[in-house]
Write a protein that holds these residues in place. Sequence first.
Motif, PDB file in Angstrom:
ATOM      1  N   ILE A 133       0.841  -1.202   0.000  1.00  0.00           N
ATOM      2  CA  ILE A 133       0.000   0.000   0.000  1.00  0.00           C
ATOM      3  C   ILE A 133       0.879   1.255   0.000  1.00  0.00           C
ATOM      4  CG2 ILE A 133      -1.753   1.317   1.318  1.00  0.00           C
ATOM      5  CD1 ILE A 133      -2.989  -1.199   0.295  1.00  0.00           C
ATOM      6  N   PHE A 134       1.944   1.218   0.801  1.00  0.00           N
ATOM      7  CA  PHE A 134       2.834   2.390   0.831  1.00  0.00           C
ATOM      8  C   PHE A 134       3.434   2.652  -0.557  1.00  0.00           C
ATOM      9  CE2 PHE A 134       3.704   1.436   5.550  1.00  0.00           C
ATOM     10  CZ  PHE A 134       2.613   2.199   5.917  1.00  0.00           C
ATOM     11  N   THR A 135       3.853   1.552  -1.189  1.00  0.00           N
ATOM     12  CA  THR A 135       4.450   1.705  -2.526  1.00  0.00           C
ATOM     13  C   THR A 135       3.454   2.356  -3.482  1.00  0.00           C
ATOM     14  OG1 THR A 135       5.607  -0.332  -2.089  1.00  0.00           O
ATOM     15  CG2 THR A 135       5.698   0.452  -4.343  1.00  0.00           C
ATOM     16  N   ILE A 136       2.201   1.891  -3.391  1.00  0.00           N
ATOM     17  CA  ILE A 136       1.175   2.456  -4.276  1.00  0.00           C
ATOM     18  C   ILE A 136       1.026   3.956  -4.008  1.00  0.00           C
ATOM     19  CG2 ILE A 136      -1.336   2.504  -4.655  1.00  0.00           C
ATOM     20  CD1 ILE A 136      -1.279  -0.499  -4.574  1.00  0.00           C
ATOM     21  N   PHE A 137       0.969   4.314  -2.748  1.00  0.00           N
ATOM     22  CA  PHE A 137       0.805   5.730  -2.412  1.00  0.00           C
ATOM     23  C   PHE A 137       2.025   6.559  -2.820  1.00  0.00           C
ATOM     24  CE2 PHE A 137      -3.013   4.582  -0.313  1.00  0.00           C
ATOM     25  CZ  PHE A 137      -3.759   5.752  -0.270  1.00  0.00           C
ATOM     26  N   ILE A 138       3.206   5.933  -2.708  1.00  0.00           N
ATOM     27  CA  ILE A 138       4.417   6.651  -3.136  1.00  0.00           C
ATOM     28  C   ILE A 138       4.350   6.928  -4.638  1.00  0.00           C
ATOM     29  CG2 ILE A 138       6.920   6.416  -3.461  1.00  0.00           C
ATOM     30  CD1 ILE A 138       6.901   4.865  -0.735  1.00  0.00           C
ATOM     31  N   MET A 139       3.916   5.921  -5.407  1.00  0.00           N
ATOM     32  CA  MET A 139       3.796   6.116  -6.860  1.00  0.00           C
ATOM     33  C   MET A 139       2.763   7.203  -7.170  1.00  0.00           C
ATOM     34  SD  MET A 139       6.071   4.286  -8.059  1.00  0.00           S
ATOM     35  CE  MET A 139       5.864   4.660  -9.783  1.00  0.00           C
ATOM     36  N   ILE A 140       1.636   7.168  -6.423  1.00  0.00           N
ATOM     37  CA  ILE A 140       0.610   8.211  -6.633  1.00  0.00           C
ATOM     38  C   ILE A 140       1.239   9.578  -6.368  1.00  0.00           C
ATOM     39  CG2 ILE A 140      -1.579   9.169  -5.773  1.00  0.00           C
ATOM     40  CD1 ILE A 140      -2.472   6.295  -5.168  1.00  0.00           C
ATOM     41  N   GLY A 141       2.045   9.649  -5.315  1.00  0.00           N
ATOM     42  CA  GLY A 141       2.712  10.911  -4.963  1.00  0.00           C
ATOM     43  C   GLY A 141       3.615  11.411  -6.081  1.00  0.00           C
ATOM     44  N   PHE A 142       4.425  10.495  -6.654  1.00  0.00           N
ATOM     45  CA  PHE A 142       5.316  10.888  -7.767  1.00  0.00           C
ATOM     46  C   PHE A 142       4.502  11.496  -8.906  1.00  0.00           C
ATOM     47  CE2 PHE A 142       8.391   7.199  -6.623  1.00  0.00           C
ATOM     48  CZ  PHE A 142       9.060   8.014  -5.729  1.00  0.00           C
TER      49      PHE A 142
END
Lengths: 259, 352
Positions: free
Chosen positions: B36-45
């Motif tokens: 989930i964190f990875t997904i949110f990090i990608m959304i952030g980028f």
Amino acid sequence: MLKVNNLHTYHGFLHVLKGIDLEVLEGELVAIVGSNGSGKSTLLGTLAGVYLPKEGSIIYKDEEITNDGVQMIVPKGICLVPERRQIFSSITVKDNLLLGAYHRYQKDKKTINKDYEDVVEMFPRLKQMLDRPGGLLSGGEQQMLAIGRGLMAKPKVLMLDEPSLGLAPLIVKDIMMILRKLCDEMGTTIILVEQNLKAALKVADRGCVLAHGKIVVSGTSQELLHNPKVQEAYFGKSSKKTEVPFNTGKKEVRGKKLI
Amino acid sequence: MEKKDLKKIYHNSPAGPIIFTVLLFLMPVFISSNYIFTIFIMIGFYALVCNGMTMLTGFAGQISLGQATFYGIGAYSSAIVTGTYGLSPWIGMIAGMILGALIALIVGIPTFRLKGHYLALATLGFGIIVYTSFKEMKDLTGGSNGFFGIPTINLFGFEFNNDLRYFYLVWVFVMIGLIFSRNIIHSRIGRALRSIEGSEVASDAVGVNIMNYKLQAFMLSAMFASLSGSLLAHYVTFINPELFGAMTSIYFLLMVIIGGSSSIWGSIVGAATYVLLGEILKQLVPMFLPSAGGEFEIMFFGILLVVTLIYMPNGLYPQFEKLFSKFKKKKEKVQPPLQVGGDRVASGGENQ
């Protein structure tokens, strides 16, 4: 106040203004009339600095502004209300008005709010719609907004390009009255470009007729209203000789009716 | 008109953004999945890149088809500054942003002299040139094999070396970016940008320097993309040119349109929609079509774009806003303030 000498403007290879000479005095309402393609909008665009002329000069308050771009001319006090109103349709009426004061935002930040309130008072119809996107206003309201936006620039010379375009006669009358009022009460010099000859000359002090990039007739409004040359400039021939273009069975003279 | 009412119109209630931020930053308390964190990090980028693009597309009315180029310039600048020269990642980040802005200036000056959507063509061509350069400048970028060994970011000795820490780092940048953009939009510059999008003739007539503003918006969008690229490089620690091709640029534009370009919050909605739907597709499609390749994503997002443009031409974000307004209306029984720029007005007819 504004003096134009032998002005020539081109759109690419097209020679549009072919030597315009014009003088506008302070506090005057001058109407520039003429048929389509006569160069009216180009003349206003050149005065506003949107188009740069190839020849001639424009003197404003003893200062030459011929080759100043629009960004330099607007702060000097010459403002153009462009053709077809050109309202910023996705932003609110308030923001549309504030954009008019764009160039003096840093200089007189304090007075902008007061001017804004004055303009809103001047156009009570806009007062009800300040939070509405500009594109949702009716044609007449948009024209009022466009004039209001122009006034926010605190112009000494306000130039309007066909404000009656696409509007009902009653609204046109209102708009013309507003212009007259601006001229009389606030002392704003107004240059009005119009197709609607009668409406424009009724409120103007002076007028001139443009045809094929040249001023063919000029004079006071009353003189122009009764001058057969004006009709000639519009229709290409004297009204006396005007004939019905097609044999419709009716004997009325089309040119006369239209004017 | 009372002054109070005017203020209300122009400054929407900050409740929505505050609730979103609090929930987002509290999320790790309830969820501890690295996925989930990875997904949110990608959304952030992506949200960072889209934020800049929203300023350019939604406000200045210009379309860039080369945003992945600036994303790549940021990533490679960081990689080279830190990996090759061993300098601080923060220096790499700033160098990338400056380089991105300078390149945007060089591309923008000749392009904005022309009227129309020439920026799209120029950036598309420019993107291909830079993409090829990334591939061919093997000594500097590692070529097609990619650039290995990019260090992680640390701040005063605090290492951002796991997903949770990086999640906070990225979203702090996203939020700073959003606040920055919001302030610009509600200022005189924002009004000027919107005026360009509305009518260039009229904004010219009120004295707005159109070319300058377009250039500034383009440079700003390049800086956002470059910053995001730098963050990406330090997160994945390995980059290759494929990440920054023309397709990525198209996806960025797609995110902006789907999210809604009339509000900066649309950038988060667009990025989230793209990443979340992409993840769902990766799970679902092999179940139904075992032989399907990666191309299904292009097809799916193409269809989604068409559907969005037909049914929600202003993107998804205004729909959220309407829901939020309805909810508020019920609660307060008061007409909510009108969202400036929420709904675009149809053009044409007498009202133009």
